[in-house]
Scaffold this active site. Structure first.
Site, short mmCIF file in Angstrom:
data_model
loop_
_atom_site.label_atom_id
_atom_site.label_comp_id
_atom_site.label_asym_id
_atom_site.label_seq_id
_atom_site.Cartn_x
_atom_site.Cartn_y
_atom_site.Cartn_z
CG ASN A 165 5.44 -2.24 -7.16
OD1 ASN A 165 4.81 -2.01 -8.29
ND2 ASN A 165 5.62 -0.95 -6.25
N GLY A 244 5.04 2.70 -13.34
CA GLY A 244 6.40 2.30 -13.02
C GLY A 244 7.05 3.74 -13.05
CB SER A 245 10.61 4.64 -13.21
OG SER A 245 10.84 4.70 -14.56
CB THR A 246 8.82 9.70 -12.89
OG1 THR A 246 7.94 9.69 -12.11
CG2 THR A 246 9.02 11.27 -13.71
CG ASN A 247 13.84 8.73 -15.20
OD1 ASN A 247 13.28 9.89 -15.31
ND2 ASN A 247 15.02 8.35 -14.85
CB VAL A 248 9.80 3.54 -17.88
CG1 VAL A 248 9.16 3.07 -18.76
CG2 VAL A 248 11.16 3.58 -17.40
N GLY A 249 7.79 6.46 -17.66
CA GLY A 249 6.65 7.13 -17.99
C GLY A 249 6.95 8.40 -19.12
CD GLU A 266 -2.05 5.94 -11.47
OE1 GLU A 266 -1.44 6.61 -10.51
OE2 GLU A 266 -3.24 6.07 -11.72
CB CYS A 300 4.77 4.19 -6.20
SG CYS A 300 2.82 3.62 -6.23
CD GLU A 473 -4.18 2.24 -12.39
OE1 GLU A 473 -3.33 1.99 -11.67
OE2 GLU A 473 -4.43 1.13 -13.46
O1 LIG Z 1 3.19 0.99 -6.06
C1 LIG Z 1 2.12 1.54 -6.26
C2 LIG Z 1 0.69 0.58 -6.03
C3 LIG Z 1 0.23 1.35 -4.89
C4 LIG Z 1 -1.24 0.72 -4.58
O2 LIG Z 1 -1.88 0.25 -5.49
O3 LIG Z 1 -1.52 0.53 -3.47
#
Ligand SMILES: O=CCCC(=O)O
Length: 493
Positions: A165, A244-249, A266, A300, A473
């Site tokens: 994304n 990524g997704s919570t499931n993959v996390g 994240e 997200c 991050e």
């Molecule tokens: O999709 C999450 C990224 C959100 C961001 O870095 O602003």
């Protein structure tokens, strides 16, 4: 390589179709058929990229391992200078990088340009972070002849797993932070969006980063699980940073248990956007539409559950409806388009299902609700009155669907907002400063945005709580600390 006639690059050499190991294009050792990259707005295949697997990841990890001793020993100022040159090259190539983002993620060109600008705030701030990594000197409280020290050292070669994304912002955020810390990296972009990451690796080489410091494993959707598992289980990698997704996390956390690898995760969100009756409703409506339809809702930090105080819900819904009517969905490279495509076919199909489910659960459709064209375009959609059993309420929507719910009191809305396993970002709109502060303290999320749709910036630490993840991050010190170990010393004086 198929190159769509829809676009040209100022520097065509930025478009790579292989992986990247030891500063050179890397082919898969197992000769798999390259995987296809689609233009999300049309569904056309415009590129084919090397499909790498766990054996190829092994070679990339070895390259990062070999490069680590020399790279981690470079003076911080040298790393900072390399990062500044990397940052300069990203900005210089903004148009090409933005074009690649449009073609693989389906965003509008304006959004893609904004993403490159946003990404470069991380390369910029991390250049400074390289020099700010310092330790402490502490006097022992009980023993006057003892001193304690700390130094921070790079954790080692790291694995970076990125989503589709924000193909450039998330990749550059992770790469720049790791490089500032003195770590070498192996990065796996999402199969939907490999080309911007490969362009970044090439720009890192041009910036002067030594061989093997930045490596890219391009996995298809079939080989992604084995590459992810390899990253988690391989002891040469000392840390995984995943978005990524919570499931993959959760899966990656389980796979990392055998090596007790440090993780930054994240993950998903199910954030609330709370509008009190004392809010500036025009401001809140502008912010909601900007927030919810950015990247076709595939963020997200997008608001998921829109709670509006009952006394103003009709007025507010009308304001939102008028703004949604002005949105224009289409190909991100076409003039006048405000809302791009969903990145994947499954995303578009899911959006269809979410709307049907919301209507089944009592929702009224005021705008949108359908797919458009041959690709993964979906109309910006406004729903009111769906019950809290609807999937749009319970699940992360990740699409251009806005669903509004009424509430009566502050206590009630705080309970509703917190009644989720997720805790990434919440939004509050109120002119009452005391109320806004109470919400900030009581909302269970890593970030609370007050009277703004902008929740993130490089200087602000970003990361969720609860099942939205762990670690931060960006921010001053926080993001880079995730890639460092703290080593203590004790000495008699
Ligand atoms: O999709 C999450 C990224 C959100 C961001 O870095 O602003």
């Amino acid at each position: 390589m198929v190159l769509s006639p829809r676009f040209t690059l100022n520097d065509p050499s930025l478009l790579l179709s292989t992986g990247w190991i030891n500063d050179a294009p890397a082919r898969s050792g197992t000769n798999r058929t390259p995987f296809e990259v689609q233009d999300p707005a049309t569904g056309e295949v415009w590129a084919r990229v090397e499909s790498m697997d766990a054996a190829d990841a092994d070679a990339a990890i070895q390259a990062a391992t070999d490069a680590f001793p020399a790279y981690s020993a470079l003076p911080a100022r040298t790393r900072a200078r390399l990062l500044l040159e990397f940052d300069r090259l990203v900005r210089e190539n903004k148009e090409d990088l933005a074009t690649l983002v449009v073609m693989e993620a389906g965003k509008t060109l304006a959004e893609a340009r904004a993403e490159v600008d946003y990404a470069a705030t991380y390369s910029w701030i991390m250049a400074g972070e390289a020099e700010r990594i310092q330790g402490d000197v502490l006097k022992a409280n009980e023993n006057p002849s003892l001193r304690f020290f700390t130094i921070k050292q790079p954790i080692g070669p790291v694995g970076l797993l990125c989503p589709w994304n924000f193909p450039i912002a998330i990749a550059l955020r992770k790469i720049a932070t790791a490089l500032a810390a003195g770590c070498t990296v192996v990065i796996k972009p999402s199969p939907e969006t490999p080309t911007t990451t490969l362009a970044l690796a090439l720009l890192a080489q041009r910036a002067g980063f030594p061989k093997g410091v930045v490596n890219v494993v391009t996995a298809s959707s079939e080989t992604t699980p084995e590459v992810g598992q390899k990253f988690c289980e391989d002891k040469r990698l000392k840390k995984i940073s995943f978005t990524g997704s919570t499931n993959v996390g959760k899966l990656l956390a389980a796979q990392s248990a055998s090596s007790l690898k440090k993780l930054t995760l994240e993950l998903g969100g199910n954030g609330s956007f709370i509008v009190f009756e004392d809010a500036d409703l025009e401001q809140a409506a502008d912010a909601l539409v900007a927030n919810k339809f950015r990247n076709a809702g595939q963020v997200c930090t997008c608001a998921n559950r829109i709670f509006v105080q009952a006394s103003v819900i009709d007025k507010f819904s009308e304001l939102v409806k008028a703004r949604v009517a002005k949105l224009n969905t289409g190909h991100g490279l076409d003039a006048g388009v405000t809302t791009g495509a969903l990145t994947t076919e499954r995303g578009a199909e899911r959006a269809v299902g979410l709307v049907a489910d919301a209507i089944k659960n009592g929702g009224t459709l005021h705008a949108g609700g359908k797919r458009i064209g041959t690709g993964f375009l979906f109309e910006p959609t406004l729903i009111t009155g769906a019950s809290k059993d609807a999937k749009v309420y319970k699940e992360e929507i990740f699409g251009p669907i806005l669903s509004i719910y009424a509430f009566e009191t502050e206590d009630e809305v705080l309970k509703l907002a917190n009644a989720t396993d997720m805790g990434l970002t919440n939004y509050v709109f109120s002119q009452n400063i005391g109320r806004a502060w109470r919400c900030y303290e009581k909302l269970e999320s890593g970030t609370v945005a007050i009277n703004t749709a902008i929740a993130n910036a490089a200087e602000s630490p970003f990361g969720g709580i609860k099942e939205s993840g762990s670690g931060k991050e960006g921010g001053l010190g926080y993001g880079v600390d995730e890639f460092l170990i703290i080593k203590s010393a004790a000495m008699t004086v």
